[in-house]
Write an enzyme that holds these catalytic residues in place. Structure first.
Site, short mmCIF file in Angstrom:
data_model
loop_
_atom_site.label_atom_id
_atom_site.label_comp_id
_atom_site.label_asym_id
_atom_site.label_seq_id
_atom_site.Cartn_x
_atom_site.Cartn_y
_atom_site.Cartn_z
N ARG A 1 7.70 80.55 66.83
CA ARG A 1 9.11 80.35 66.47
C ARG A 1 10.03 81.22 67.31
NH1 ARG A 1 7.81 81.94 60.34
NH2 ARG A 1 5.85 80.99 61.03
N ASP B 1 2.21 87.64 64.93
CA ASP B 1 1.49 86.37 65.01
C ASP B 1 2.39 85.17 64.71
OD1 ASP B 1 -0.65 84.72 65.44
OD2 ASP B 1 -1.66 85.16 63.54
N ASP C 1 -2.90 76.51 71.59
CA ASP C 1 -1.56 76.79 71.08
C ASP C 1 -0.46 76.36 72.05
OD1 ASP C 1 -0.20 77.61 68.83
OD2 ASP C 1 -0.15 79.74 69.38
N ASP D 1 -3.08 82.43 71.86
CA ASP D 1 -2.47 83.17 70.74
C ASP D 1 -3.51 84.07 70.10
OD1 ASP D 1 -1.01 84.13 68.66
OD2 ASP D 1 -0.86 82.22 67.57
N LYS E 1 -5.36 88.34 65.23
CA LYS E 1 -6.07 87.36 64.41
C LYS E 1 -7.53 87.81 64.21
CE LYS E 1 -3.55 83.15 65.81
NZ LYS E 1 -2.99 82.80 64.50
N1 BES Z 1 -0.55 79.22 66.46
C1 BES Z 1 -0.49 79.67 65.12
C2 BES Z 1 -0.54 78.51 64.14
C3 BES Z 1 -1.91 78.20 63.61
C4 BES Z 1 -2.56 79.07 62.76
C5 BES Z 1 -2.52 77.02 63.92
C6 BES Z 1 -3.81 78.77 62.27
C7 BES Z 1 -3.77 76.70 63.43
C8 BES Z 1 -4.41 77.58 62.60
C9 BES Z 1 0.79 80.44 64.88
O1 BES Z 1 1.28 81.14 65.95
C10 BES Z 1 0.50 81.43 63.82
O2 BES Z 1 -0.28 82.31 64.07
N2 BES Z 1 1.13 81.28 62.67
C11 BES Z 1 0.90 82.14 61.57
C12 BES Z 1 2.24 82.48 60.99
C13 BES Z 1 2.21 83.57 59.95
C14 BES Z 1 1.90 84.90 60.60
C15 BES Z 1 3.53 83.61 59.26
C16 BES Z 1 0.03 81.41 60.57
O3 BES Z 1 0.25 80.21 60.35
O4 BES Z 1 -0.88 82.02 60.02
ZN ZN Z 2 0.77 80.46 67.77
MN MN Z 3 0.45 83.08 66.09
#
Ligand code: BES
Ligand code: ZN
Ligand code: MN
Length: 498
Positions: free
Chosen positions: A353, A349, A290, A272, A279
């Site tokens: 979902r 990001d 991920d 990811d 990111k």
């Molecule tokens: N895989 C990440 C979740 C994640 C983020 C796990 C940071 C551990 C640390 C997911 O795909 C993601 O990036 N989620 C975002 C969502 C946001 C853009 C609404 C997040 O949690 O920052």
């Molecule tokens: Zn993710």
């Molecule tokens: Mn993500």
């Protein structure tokens, strides 16, 4: 590590080391340890006395006698014995034996407060999980490894229970280790196709049914949300469908012995990057993990033919990378999920979902299960809410939620339920589509849960957000730094519950 059972006395089993338990605050040495102490001329008692050994859970000490190591593992107070205290004691004891160079280790069925079967399972789980290591990329492999663990039960009346517990513990731990290996493998060596190959190999070894859908088939199925995530990657996506059926082959419940049909879905983002909403370098560093949900699903599916519960289980993984490129989905694009729902991509990001939405649609439409459970490293917000040791649980069905929480408790994997507050659904409103894939920062784990809920429809569904506990930055009692394999043992406990 090979695991065998012996019905001998602890002081009579051969081996380089013996691990015996000691409850906290008890003056008299228990049976197994008392015999070892006598054989060692009272050395054990003297060392415990000299060290003022407190026998806290996870605390260990040792004595050398007759060329063997006698390892004493603290069990904490007898009245507070749980499966988890025994797992931790076994892990610490076997690790100490290993670090002392023992290759053949004998261990008691620690404690005396729970049924022998449960204690035997806990000891083997603890021993195997605690001794786990990931060596694939090291030139110099660890020299000190335990080759054989002999679980000792002198009481013949418990022999059968102990053998069953040992087998279950071994199966649970090996399934967890498979998940850990997959997660620890760098994304370069574990892309969507590699994950699919791992699934096919597992299916062949364990006699599961497997289907893998490529991009064209996913397009035909209408998986626009999943394919939208895959659009930026040079690696083609894979949709993986595994089936365990107690009757040997999938089909109608009437024909088989299956009591119900359950779908387990694992988030399978093999890397990811965030996509075009890239990111930061710090945020991206761990993102090979991920696909920890997918790895848990593979661990679970592989164990089911060994455990043979009377439940039909389908494992689903929408596997892809999330990468930026000229072909990537843009912020503001609108995707159409398999059930026709349109989704505005507020942030590329929030990709998990999107992939899970189509997996849920596929589950509801193609599998028609009684229940769905998804496992996903879904949100950083869940890590903020619950920290690194606890997963979030959300569900549209109170019964399913409480059964899963009970299974998690028994497995020693902390989960905490978060509420799917209906009013927060407005956070997912889009100006131009049915849904937006992101909301405001506050309550981000719940917003993600509410998004998924839209795709589960009327099917009882639960969501495990394991973004925190799937990976550990420091050694834990049952897991060294790295992937933990979380949710494997919770799901196996759940699926094999009476
Ligand atoms: N895989 C990440 C979740 C994640 C983020 C796990 C940071 C551990 C640390 C997911 O795909 C993601 O990036 N989620 C975002 C969502 C946001 C853009 C609404 C997040 O949690 O920052
Ligand atoms: Zn993710
Ligand atoms: Mn993500």
């Amino acid at each position: 590590m090979r695991v065998v059972v012996a019905s001998q006395r602890l002081d009579e089993v051969p081996g380089d080391a013996v691990v015996a338990g000691l409850y906290a605050g008890e003056k008299k040495l228990p049976g197994g340890l008392a015999r070892l102490d006598r054989a060692a001329g009272g050395q054990v008692g003297r060392v415990l006395e000299a060290e003022q050994f407190k026998a806290k859970v996870g605390q260990v000490t040792h004595v050398h006698a007759d060329g063997r190591r006698i390892v004493v593992a603290g069990l904490g107070p007898r009245a507070e014995t749980t499966a988890e205290t025994l797992r931790r004691a076994a892990a610490a004891g076997v690790r100490r034996a290993r670090d002392l160079g023992a290759r053949a280790v004998a261990a008691e069925v620690l404690g005396d407060r729970l049924p022998a079967r449960q204690r035997a399972q806990a000891v083997v789980e603890g021993a195997l999980l605690g001794a786990y290591g990931f060596e694939r990329y090291r030139r110099e492999k660890a020299e000190r490894v335990v080759a054989t663990l002999t679980v000792v039960e002198p009481d013949a009346r418990h022999a059968r229970d102990v053998a069953e517990g040992v087998h279950r513990g071994e199966t649970f731990a090996n399934a967890t280790a498979l998940a850990r290996d997959l997660v620890n493998t760098p994304a370069k060596d574990l892309g969507p196709s590699d994950l699919a190959r791992a699934a096919v190999r597992l299916a062949r070894e364990r006699k599961l049914t497997v289907r893998v859908h490529g991009r064209a088939e996913c397009r035909r199925l209408g998986m626009g949300a999943f394919l939208g995530v895959a659009a930026g990657s040079a690696e083609p996506p894979r949709f993986i469908h595994l089936i365990y059926s107690p009757a040997g082959r999938p089909g109608g419940r009437s024909a088989g012995r299956a009591r119900k049909r359950v779908v387990v879905i694992g988030k399978g983002i093999t890397f990811d990057s965030g996509g075009l909403d890239l990111k930061t370098s710090e945020g991206m560093l761990r993102m090979k993990y991920d696909m920890a949900g997918a790895a848990a699903v593979l661990g679970v599916m592989g164990a089911l033919p060994i455990l043979r519960p009377p439940v039909e289980v389908h494992g689903l993984i929408a596997a892809t990378e999330n990468m930026p490129s000229g072909s990537a989905t843009r912020p503001g694009d609108v995707l159409r999920a398999m059930n026709g729902t349109t989704i505005e991509v507020g942030n590329t990001d929030a990709e998990g979902r999107l992939t899970l939405a189509d997996a849920l649609c596929y589950a509801v439409r193609r599998v028609e299960p009684d229940e769905i459970v998804d496992v996903a490293t879904l949100t950083g917000a869940c890590v903020i809410a619950l920290g690194p040791l606890c997963g979030g649980l959300m569900a549209n069905d109170a019964g399913l939620a409480s059964r899963l929480l009970r299974a998690a408790e028994a497995a020693g994997e902390p989960f905490w339920q978060l509420p799917l507050i209906d009013e927060y659904k407005e956070h997912l409103k889009s100006e131009i589509a049915d849904l937006n894939n992101v909301g405001p920062r506050g309550g981000g784990a719940i917003t993600a849960g509410l998004f998924l809920k839209e795709f589960a429809g009327a099917t009882p569904w639960a969501h495990l957000d394991v973004a925190g506990p799937a990976f550990t930055e420091k050694d834990l009692p049952l897991a060294p730094k790295g992937a933990t394999g979380v949710a494997v043992r919770t799901l196996l406990t759940y699926l094999t519950a009476e």
